[in-house]
Scaffold this motif. Structure first.
Motif, PDB file in Angstrom:
ATOM      1  N   VAL A  33      47.281  43.194  40.337  1.00  0.00           N
ATOM      2  CA  VAL A  33      46.684  41.867  40.554  1.00  0.00           C
ATOM      3  C   VAL A  33      47.561  40.633  41.186  1.00  0.00           C
ATOM      4  CG1 VAL A  33      45.088  39.892  39.572  1.00  0.00           C
ATOM      5  CG2 VAL A  33      44.515  42.432  39.315  1.00  0.00           C
ATOM      6  N   ASN A  58      38.727  49.166  43.408  1.00  0.00           N
ATOM      7  CA  ASN A  58      39.374  48.614  42.382  1.00  0.00           C
ATOM      8  C   ASN A  58      38.261  47.649  41.760  1.00  0.00           C
ATOM      9  OD1 ASN A  58      40.583  46.158  41.583  1.00  0.00           O
ATOM     10  ND2 ASN A  58      40.566  45.057  43.445  1.00  0.00           N
ATOM     11  N   SER A  60      39.060  45.376  39.523  1.00  0.00           N
ATOM     12  CA  SER A  60      39.399  44.085  39.295  1.00  0.00           C
ATOM     13  C   SER A  60      38.847  42.907  40.425  1.00  0.00           C
ATOM     14  CB  SER A  60      41.076  43.877  39.515  1.00  0.00           C
ATOM     15  OG  SER A  60      41.614  44.591  38.335  1.00  0.00           O
ATOM     16  N   ASN A  83      32.208  44.474  42.737  1.00  0.00           N
ATOM     17  CA  ASN A  83      33.206  43.264  42.900  1.00  0.00           C
ATOM     18  C   ASN A  83      33.192  43.200  44.517  1.00  0.00           C
ATOM     19  OD1 ASN A  83      34.808  45.697  43.430  1.00  0.00           O
ATOM     20  ND2 ASN A  83      36.543  44.512  42.740  1.00  0.00           N
TER      21      ASN A  83
END
Length: 120
Positions: A33, A58, A60, A83
């Protein structure tokens, strides 16, 4: 024989990436990140443009999926998680339909072109 390792701040490390490059991020839960944010910042400060970001999966938050990234970054994902699904559905991000196990072969063969790999 000991090899000296030189560490750079992430802001310095992402300066090797130039406009028009294809950058592959490795990792899922280990998605870097801090590196992604530093690269995003360079794009938002108009230091680079036309960067294609690839990653497999991913979990995140990703800075590359917003409308403000158009022209600066294009995101290509191999797996769409929660996401990123909205960005793919809105055509802000692209989707590469392949088996995760095939990614290394596709990169080695040149089907998925990569200029810089971010491996953590």
């Amino acid at each position: 024989m000991t090899t000296k390792i030189n560490y750079l701040p992430v802001e310095e490390a992402v300066k090797i990436i130039e406009s028009g490059e294809r950058v592959h991020f490795s990792g899922t839960a280990t998605f870097p990140v801090n590196i992604a944010n530093a690269l995003y910042k360079r794009g938002m400060e108009n230091q680079i443009e036309g960067i294609t970001i690839q990653y497999m999966h991913n979990i995140s938050p990703t800075p590359f999926a917003g409308e403000e990234c158009l022209g600066k970054f294009h995101l290509e994902v191999i797996y769409t998680g929660g996401n990123i699904r909205k960005a793919v559905n809105q055509c802000i991000a692209g989707y590469i339909p392949t088996n995760l196990g095939e990614v290394a072969r596709l990169i080695r063969s040149g089907v998925l072109k990569v200029n810089t790999a971010i491996v953590q």
